[in-house]
Design a protein around this motif. Structure first.
Motif, PDB file in Angstrom:
ATOM      1  N   THR A  62      -7.755  -0.080  -4.157  1.00  0.00           N
ATOM      2  CA  THR A  62      -6.557   0.592  -4.552  1.00  0.00           C
ATOM      3  C   THR A  62      -6.057   0.298  -5.672  1.00  0.00           C
ATOM      4  OG1 THR A  62      -5.957   0.335  -1.920  1.00  0.00           O
ATOM      5  CG2 THR A  62      -4.298   0.946  -3.532  1.00  0.00           C
ATOM      6  N   CYS A  63      -6.145  -0.552  -6.440  1.00  0.00           N
ATOM      7  CA  CYS A  63      -5.520  -0.948  -7.708  1.00  0.00           C
ATOM      8  C   CYS A  63      -6.381  -0.116  -8.709  1.00  0.00           C
ATOM      9  CB  CYS A  63      -5.797  -2.514  -7.777  1.00  0.00           C
ATOM     10  SG  CYS A  63      -4.442  -3.590  -7.380  1.00  0.00           S
ATOM     11  N   ARG A 114       3.035   2.518 -10.615  1.00  0.00           N
ATOM     12  CA  ARG A 114       1.982   2.083 -10.471  1.00  0.00           C
ATOM     13  C   ARG A 114       1.697   0.634 -10.676  1.00  0.00           C
ATOM     14  NH1 ARG A 114       1.055   7.456 -12.931  1.00  0.00           N
ATOM     15  NH2 ARG A 114       0.635   8.708 -11.214  1.00  0.00           N
ATOM     16  N   LEU A 115       2.452   0.318 -12.018  1.00  0.00           N
ATOM     17  CA  LEU A 115       2.294  -1.251 -12.128  1.00  0.00           C
ATOM     18  C   LEU A 115       2.843  -2.083 -10.912  1.00  0.00           C
ATOM     19  CD1 LEU A 115       3.422  -0.972 -15.928  1.00  0.00           C
ATOM     20  CD2 LEU A 115       1.289  -1.497 -14.851  1.00  0.00           C
ATOM     21  N   LEU A 116       3.849  -1.577 -10.446  1.00  0.00           N
ATOM     22  CA  LEU A 116       4.583  -2.481  -9.376  1.00  0.00           C
ATOM     23  C   LEU A 116       3.726  -2.589  -8.105  1.00  0.00           C
ATOM     24  CD1 LEU A 116       8.300  -1.156  -9.641  1.00  0.00           C
ATOM     25  CD2 LEU A 116       7.421  -3.310 -10.218  1.00  0.00           C
ATOM     26  N   SER A 117       2.957  -1.540  -7.935  1.00  0.00           N
ATOM     27  CA  SER A 117       2.013  -1.435  -6.845  1.00  0.00           C
ATOM     28  C   SER A 117       0.811  -2.049  -7.124  1.00  0.00           C
ATOM     29  CB  SER A 117       1.244   0.018  -6.534  1.00  0.00           C
ATOM     30  OG  SER A 117       2.268   0.987  -6.138  1.00  0.00           O
ATOM     31  N   ILE A 118       0.217  -2.363  -8.390  1.00  0.00           N
ATOM     32  CA  ILE A 118      -0.820  -3.221  -8.642  1.00  0.00           C
ATOM     33  C   ILE A 118      -0.505  -4.604  -8.555  1.00  0.00           C
ATOM     34  CG2 ILE A 118      -2.345  -3.867 -10.650  1.00  0.00           C
ATOM     35  CD1 ILE A 118      -2.290  -0.944 -11.545  1.00  0.00           C
ATOM     36  N   ILE A 141      -3.555  -4.213 -16.707  1.00  0.00           N
ATOM     37  CA  ILE A 141      -4.146  -3.944 -15.456  1.00  0.00           C
ATOM     38  C   ILE A 141      -5.377  -4.405 -15.222  1.00  0.00           C
ATOM     39  CG2 ILE A 141      -4.693  -1.897 -13.869  1.00  0.00           C
ATOM     40  CD1 ILE A 141      -2.551  -0.410 -15.392  1.00  0.00           C
ATOM     41  N   ASP A 142      -6.501  -4.259 -16.393  1.00  0.00           N
ATOM     42  CA  ASP A 142      -7.981  -4.738 -16.075  1.00  0.00           C
ATOM     43  C   ASP A 142      -7.817  -6.124 -15.962  1.00  0.00           C
ATOM     44  OD1 ASP A 142      -8.758  -2.114 -16.692  1.00  0.00           O
ATOM     45  OD2 ASP A 142      -9.101  -2.464 -18.830  1.00  0.00           O
ATOM     46  N   PHE A 193       0.808  -1.230   0.180  1.00  0.00           N
ATOM     47  CA  PHE A 193       0.065   0.172  -0.072  1.00  0.00           C
ATOM     48  C   PHE A 193       0.980   1.185  -0.269  1.00  0.00           C
ATOM     49  CE2 PHE A 193      -2.847  -3.007   1.654  1.00  0.00           C
ATOM     50  CZ  PHE A 193      -4.119  -2.896   1.143  1.00  0.00           C
ATOM     51  N   SER A 194       2.263   1.142  -0.322  1.00  0.00           N
ATOM     52  CA  SER A 194       3.096   2.280  -0.282  1.00  0.00           C
ATOM     53  C   SER A 194       2.666   3.107  -1.425  1.00  0.00           C
ATOM     54  CB  SER A 194       4.241   1.980  -0.199  1.00  0.00           C
ATOM     55  OG  SER A 194       4.823   1.327   0.591  1.00  0.00           O
ATOM     56  N   ALA A 195       2.554   4.484  -1.074  1.00  0.00           N
ATOM     57  CA  ALA A 195       2.429   5.431  -2.258  1.00  0.00           C
ATOM     58  C   ALA A 195       3.573   5.391  -3.278  1.00  0.00           C
ATOM     59  CB  ALA A 195       1.968   6.788  -1.627  1.00  0.00           C
ATOM     60  N   PRO A 196       3.167   5.292  -4.439  1.00  0.00           N
ATOM     61  CA  PRO A 196       4.296   5.412  -5.686  1.00  0.00           C
ATOM     62  C   PRO A 196       5.093   7.090  -5.425  1.00  0.00           C
ATOM     63  CG  PRO A 196       2.241   4.482  -6.795  1.00  0.00           C
ATOM     64  CD  PRO A 196       1.863   5.086  -5.170  1.00  0.00           C
TER      65      PRO A 196
END
Length: 324
Positions: A295-296, A277-281, A312-313, A262-265
């Motif tokens: 969040t995603c 963002r891709l890494l977060s997702i 992503i979808d 959940f770290s903010a990019p």
């Protein structure tokens, strides 16, 4: 007879390559099983930004990105790549900690030499040099006794007419699994070096000794071909200017987001912010809780590059099924 396939997108290259293999490939029994093979093909990608397969069955942005960052980290740790591609490299690690054939240390710390920096420094001093070559495979690999050695032989960067071209020579290439990942990683490196040199990205040329399709992947290859040709949506170009600080920030964030999804990019230019963002997702998608899915979805809304949306979808759809 030499085989040359030229196209503007990775999907067009892959479509023609797999069609040719299935129609005219020769049956060979190799150490890893039976396969169809063509010898000595050359693939020319005229638009290296169209490096992402748009296939519903072959959409592999997260694993391809993982391999790229693994290389850029300059390391060959098994744990790093196993996070993105579980179990793929387990059989290639004799100590279960490192992958000897990994490219990261060979690119950035091969016998104490940073080959990427060498190429950049050379082309700054001599823009038309023909010596800007990175060696991946080494003489000792052949008699090392290892079950896996690098598939890539050399990368040659050639600067002409304000563009940086890349010629990759490979001893062996898996058409179905390896080829799309290799094109992604190497064209990204090509663009990184082009930005470092303040020049444009040119053509990507990929030559292979043994280009092959394993029997176990034939049905998957046929399914891919039956999808037909894909929409052309190239990635957005990297921002101008030296990219290495941004790359460092991305690598640092990748480590952080593993332990705290959940770290903010970080605040970065659009291209690199999208990578974060891709890494977060990807990290969030390993979790089942509903708040990870939400969040995603918010991260997806903030993406700058529409080239990533289908990947992503698909990831979010998978999460919805898990949460149902």
């Amino acid at each position: 007879m030499s085989i040359r396939i030229e196209a503007a997108t990775i999907d067009d290259l892959l479509h023609e390559a797999l069609s040719y293999l299935l129609a005219k490939g020769q049956r060979v029994t190799a150490s890893r099983g039976s396969l169809l093979e063509i010898v000595g093909p050359t693939f020319v990608l005229t638009n290296p930004l169209a490096r992402l397969s748009r296939s519903e069955s072959r959409s592999k942005i997260f694993s391809a990105l993982g391999e790229l960052l693994w290389y850029l980290s300059g390391a060959n740790q098994l744990e790093y790549i196993d996070w993105f591609i579980p179990n793929k490299y387990q059989d290639e690690s004799t100590d279960h900690k490192t992958v000897r054939s990994g490219y990261g240390n060979r690119l950035f710390n091969w016998r104490g030499i940073d080959q990427v920096s060498n190429v950049i420094d050379l082309l700054r001093r001599k823009p038309t040099s023909r010596q800007a070559v990175i060696q991946i495979i080494a003489a000792e690999d052949i008699d090392s006794g290892e079950t896996s050695i690098p598939c890539t032989c050399t990368l040659q960067f050639l600067q002409r007419d304000g563009k940086l071209h890349l010629f990759v020579a490979m001893r062996s290439n898996d058409a179905y699994l390896g080829f799309p990942h290799d094109v992604f990683a190497f064209t990204m490196l090509q663009e990184i070096i082009a930005r470092t040199l303040n020049t444009e990205i040119g053509t990507y040329i990929h030559t292979v000794g043994s280009f092959h399709l394993y029997d176990k992947n034939e049905e998957g290859a046929k399914d891919y071909l039956n999808e037909g040709f894909q929409n052309i949506i190239p990635m957005m170009a990297m921002p101008t200017g030296d990219p290495w600080m941004a790359i460092k920030n991305v690598l640092d964030f990748e480590v952080q987001v593993r332990s705290d999804p959940f770290s903010a990019p970080p605040s970065m230019p659009g291209f690199w912010a999208d990578i974060c963002r891709l890494l977060s997702i990807y990290s969030l998608s390993k979790l089942i809780p509903q708040n990870a899915q939400v969040t995603c979805e918010k991260l997806a809304e903030n993406m700058n590059d529409r080239a990533y949306h289908m990947f992503i979808d698909a990831r979010i759809s998978r999460m919805k099924k898990q949460n149902a």
